[in-house]
Design a protein around this motif. Sequence first.
Motif, PDB file in Angstrom:
ATOM      1  N   PRO A  39       0.822  -1.219   0.000  1.00 46.86           N
ATOM      2  CA  PRO A  39       0.000   0.000   0.000  1.00 46.86           C
ATOM      3  C   PRO A  39       0.852   1.263   0.000  1.00 46.86           C
ATOM      4  N   ASN A  40       0.289   2.305  -0.614  1.00 43.56           N
ATOM      5  CA  ASN A  40       0.906   3.641  -0.630  1.00 43.56           C
ATOM      6  C   ASN A  40       2.299   3.630  -1.263  1.00 43.56           C
ATOM      7  N   THR A  41       2.473   2.788  -2.266  1.00 43.08           N
ATOM      8  CA  THR A  41       3.754   2.730  -2.981  1.00 43.08           C
ATOM      9  C   THR A  41       3.602   3.408  -4.340  1.00 43.08           C
ATOM     10  N   GLY A  42       4.456   4.392  -4.617  1.00 42.53           N
ATOM     11  CA  GLY A  42       4.427   5.047  -5.919  1.00 42.53           C
ATOM     12  C   GLY A  42       4.989   4.139  -7.005  1.00 42.53           C
ATOM     13  N   GLY A  50      13.627  -1.993 -25.882  1.00 38.87           N
ATOM     14  CA  GLY A  50      13.265  -3.398 -25.775  1.00 38.87           C
ATOM     15  C   GLY A  50      11.949  -3.649 -25.084  1.00 38.87           C
ATOM     16  N   GLY A  51      11.279  -2.619 -24.596  1.00 35.00           N
ATOM     17  CA  GLY A  51       9.999  -2.851 -23.933  1.00 35.00           C
ATOM     18  C   GLY A  51       9.623  -1.732 -22.995  1.00 35.00           C
ATOM     19  N   PHE A  52       9.413  -2.066 -21.732  1.00 36.56           N
ATOM     20  CA  PHE A  52       8.968  -1.105 -20.733  1.00 36.56           C
ATOM     21  C   PHE A  52       9.730  -1.360 -19.439  1.00 36.56           C
ATOM     22  N   VAL A  53       9.733  -0.335 -18.582  1.00 41.07           N
ATOM     23  CA  VAL A  53      10.381  -0.469 -17.291  1.00 41.07           C
ATOM     24  C   VAL A  53       9.374  -0.083 -16.204  1.00 41.07           C
ATOM     25  N   LEU A  54       9.277  -0.927 -15.189  1.00 42.08           N
ATOM     26  CA  LEU A  54       8.436  -0.672 -14.020  1.00 42.08           C
ATOM     27  C   LEU A  54       9.337  -0.222 -12.883  1.00 42.08           C
ATOM     28  N   GLU A  55       9.026   0.939 -12.314  1.00 41.39           N
ATOM     29  CA  GLU A  55       9.801   1.445 -11.183  1.00 41.39           C
ATOM     30  C   GLU A  55       8.874   1.653  -9.990  1.00 41.39           C
ATOM     31  N   LEU A  56       9.369   1.272  -8.803  1.00 40.01           N
ATOM     32  CA  LEU A  56       8.612   1.395  -7.559  1.00 40.01           C
ATOM     33  C   LEU A  56       9.347   2.316  -6.607  1.00 40.01           C
ATOM     34  N   GLU A  57       8.608   3.141  -5.914  1.00 45.66           N
ATOM     35  CA  GLU A  57       9.211   4.064  -4.967  1.00 45.66           C
ATOM     36  C   GLU A  57       9.403   3.383  -3.613  1.00 45.66           C
ATOM     37  N   GLY A  58      10.594   3.522  -3.062  1.00 46.47           N
ATOM     38  CA  GLY A  58      10.845   3.055  -1.705  1.00 46.47           C
ATOM     39  C   GLY A  58      11.044   1.561  -1.568  1.00 46.47           C
ATOM     40  N   ARG A  59      11.100   0.804  -2.649  1.00 47.11           N
ATOM     41  CA  ARG A  59      11.329  -0.635  -2.577  1.00 47.11           C
ATOM     42  C   ARG A  59      12.754  -0.935  -3.000  1.00 47.11           C
ATOM     43  N   SER A  60      13.465  -1.691  -2.190  1.00 45.30           N
ATOM     44  CA  SER A  60      14.865  -1.992  -2.493  1.00 45.30           C
ATOM     45  C   SER A  60      15.178  -3.470  -2.319  1.00 45.30           C
ATOM     46  N   ASP A  61      14.123  -4.296  -2.244  1.00 39.66           N
ATOM     47  CA  ASP A  61      14.355  -5.716  -2.009  1.00 39.66           C
ATOM     48  C   ASP A  61      14.167  -6.559  -3.255  1.00 39.66           C
ATOM     49  N   GLY A 126       3.163  10.222  -4.705  1.00 40.38           N
ATOM     50  CA  GLY A 126       4.354  11.026  -4.927  1.00 40.38           C
ATOM     51  C   GLY A 126       5.565  10.178  -5.278  1.00 40.38           C
ATOM     52  N   PHE A 127       6.251  10.519  -6.386  1.00 42.41           N
ATOM     53  CA  PHE A 127       7.368   9.699  -6.842  1.00 42.41           C
ATOM     54  C   PHE A 127       8.464  10.578  -7.427  1.00 42.41           C
ATOM     55  N   GLY A 128       8.682  11.720  -6.820  1.00 41.67           N
ATOM     56  CA  GLY A 128       9.747  12.604  -7.268  1.00 41.67           C
ATOM     57  C   GLY A 128       9.503  13.108  -8.679  1.00 41.67           C
ATOM     58  N   PRO A 129      10.553  13.175  -9.488  1.00 40.90           N
ATOM     59  CA  PRO A 129      10.429  13.712 -10.847  1.00 40.90           C
ATOM     60  C   PRO A 129       9.611  12.820 -11.761  1.00 40.90           C
ATOM     61  N   LEU A 130       9.391  11.547 -11.387  1.00 40.34           N
ATOM     62  CA  LEU A 130       8.615  10.668 -12.261  1.00 40.34           C
ATOM     63  C   LEU A 130       7.123  10.902 -12.129  1.00 40.34           C
ATOM     64  N   ASN A 131       6.724  11.633 -11.121  1.00 40.12           N
ATOM     65  CA  ASN A 131       5.300  11.824 -10.858  1.00 40.12           C
ATOM     66  C   ASN A 131       4.747  12.889 -11.793  1.00 40.12           C
ATOM     67  N   ILE A 132       4.286  12.452 -12.966  1.00 35.47           N
ATOM     68  CA  ILE A 132       3.797  13.383 -13.976  1.00 35.47           C
ATOM     69  C   ILE A 132       2.282  13.311 -14.080  1.00 35.47           C
ATOM     70  N   VAL A 133       1.752  12.093 -14.149  1.00 36.68           N
ATOM     71  CA  VAL A 133       0.310  11.921 -14.274  1.00 36.68           C
ATOM     72  C   VAL A 133      -0.297  11.861 -12.885  1.00 36.68           C
TER      73      VAL A 133
END
Length: 731
Positions: A39-42, A50-61, A126-133
């Motif tokens: 929950p509450n993850t940007g 080659g495709g697409f990239v999925l990025e998650l805020e605050g996850r490092s595992d 909120g996801f820093g500079p990636l937060n556009i939409v």
Amino acid sequence: MIRIAVILSVLPFFAFADPVTIRSGEHDTFSRLVISIGPNTGWSVEPNEGGFVLELEGRSDGFDTSQVFERIQRARLNDLRQSAPNALNLLVGVDSEVEAFLWKPGYLVVDIKEGPEPNPIRSSVGFGPLNIVANPPPESLEDYPQIFPNFLTFSPLPTETNDEAPSKNEQAPTDLSATEEALAIGIARAASQGFLEPATVVNEEPEISNEVPELEQIHTQEETDTIVAPGRPGVGISTAMDRDLAQLGIELGRSLDQQCLPADLFQIDAWGDFRGFHEQASSLTEALAGEFGVEPREAQESLARLYLHFGFGAEAKLVLAADPASSQSRIILTELAGIIDDYDGEYPAIRAQEGCNSPGALWAFLLHPTKLEANDRNKLIHDFLALPQPLRSQISPRLARRFLDVGDLDAANQLLNAADSQDANTTHEVQSARALISESANDPEAAVTVLSNEADDNARTTPQSLIRLIELELEQGLIPSEANLLLAGALRQEHRDTPIENDLANAEALGRIASGQYQVALDLVQSRDDAEAYNIVDQTFAHIVAHAETGTFLEFTFSETPEELSSETENAVSRRLIDLGFFERASTFLIGNANGEEASERRYLLAETALGTGEFDVAIDALLGMTDERARTLRARAFEGLGQHRAALAALSVDQPASSPALQFRAGAWERLTVEEDEILSTFANSVLQPPNETPVATLAERREILTQSRNSRQSVEDLLQRFSLESPEN
């Protein structure tokens, strides 16, 4: 341990890890990934090389992608590669597009479809500079009822006015009050008839569930074109039929306790075969895995039936609890599982099978035994014998007890003998049932023998059986062995702080009383203040009065007077103390209240203690209103003690012997004394009753007779003087 090993060998094992988990599923027009981002993850999904990239805020595992391609082909999605601890590359086909949306808090859905290249997609978190939409994907229509505006709060719309128009053409404002009233009446009537129900206004944040969603339950963004915003007042539409259908599952369960169910729901003998359990269970492993996103309910029920076939009720309940789905068969299987392992419960569906012409009647009888007609009894035994041997051996002792409860000794014997395997015959449940059958057959010696053998193997006996063994031995006048009493003490420590602890202490105390270990028995209950503890103390003193030596008796009765002794025991203690001459101590046991016969006996004892201590008036008061022979005798003794000899003699009935010839002498009862065996008193009484000779003495013989009488009278007086001391003038 065997049951645990069986479960672990059949049920899948789940492990939980820290990396972000990804589930996958293949559909006709797209491949789907369900990503548990928390929950509450940007998040954001953007095109890259080659495709697409999925990025998650605050996850490092990192991401767990080990099972993704077990359910989907490498067609639309070619591969997944982790480029950073919080970034995952989705390598897709040339003509594939990606759509991503948040299905519910904590779960991100990514669909890979064939089509033109999409625009970047980002979350509203909120996801820093990636937060556009900033706009989140809309929620599904199914989450909210259809809501209409609240017409009762609407104001009439303002009408445009033309200042240049003549005043005669101006229209008067429209009065909508009648319309509003009619609409309100109509809505109220519809709601009262069940066709409308108020919409629920939800202003709080939705509760976040930790359950992993099923893929087929997720609605994509394209399925929810029209959005109704939550929190708006209004009226939701649903029919009375919809409301009734929602209760269908509940009514199904309720209806089961009102009908006789088909026999195939109880055909436990057909739920397994001659093979061993592990071999049969292993054949269900693949079916238990099931298709992705589909609960293997049929396989679960098959495994539960196999467990029941072998008598494993708890394991069957565990399998059925894995899926909350409800059906007639699952309800019956769940209740059977509880009954087989003897769990407490109501079991309404099976309880309703009482009197039915099906195997279900057997299980209903096990729950609630009732006297059966001959045909019903024979059919029940036949259904029992049709059960598989493991299950038959397991429930035969309980079923035999049920037949004993309704007085059918023959059926109990038949069922117990049906446990014909060596392992079943050695179980404690079977042996304790045999002891009960022996008791019912008026053969307590055989019951004691069976239970004694079980107690000798103390690893198998139960507290209940040991308690019953001690009770049976005491009922037959036997003294329980020291070994059994020590075993009761050991079991008492093992079951401390449980209800059976006091039962074991009571049984051990009764055994100690019978063996003369009175202080040990009292110590077992000294810290308790319940009725059973008081009863143990009472029985201890009753046994001391009846069986203990004089020294032991006096040691316990001259110690602190115990509380809560029964009036019967208090009277018995007082009686023995009076007989031993300890009148004052005896009176201390007669202070409490008594009822009925014990109250009458207490009045006699109070009079005797008063006579013993010289309190003759107290003795007379204790006997007021009592006219039986015992009371007369005691009252006469009291009057005699007071020196009122005539009153003492009058207290006795005509045919009641006096307390002593001396009392008759002192009371002047000369007629009574003439028939006494006491020669001195009878002679004196005769002399007193002899009338004086007033006739003149004429002859020598007459004078000689007078001299003889005088000599006899003198001798009687001398004898009386030697027997009785001179009394003071006041006596």
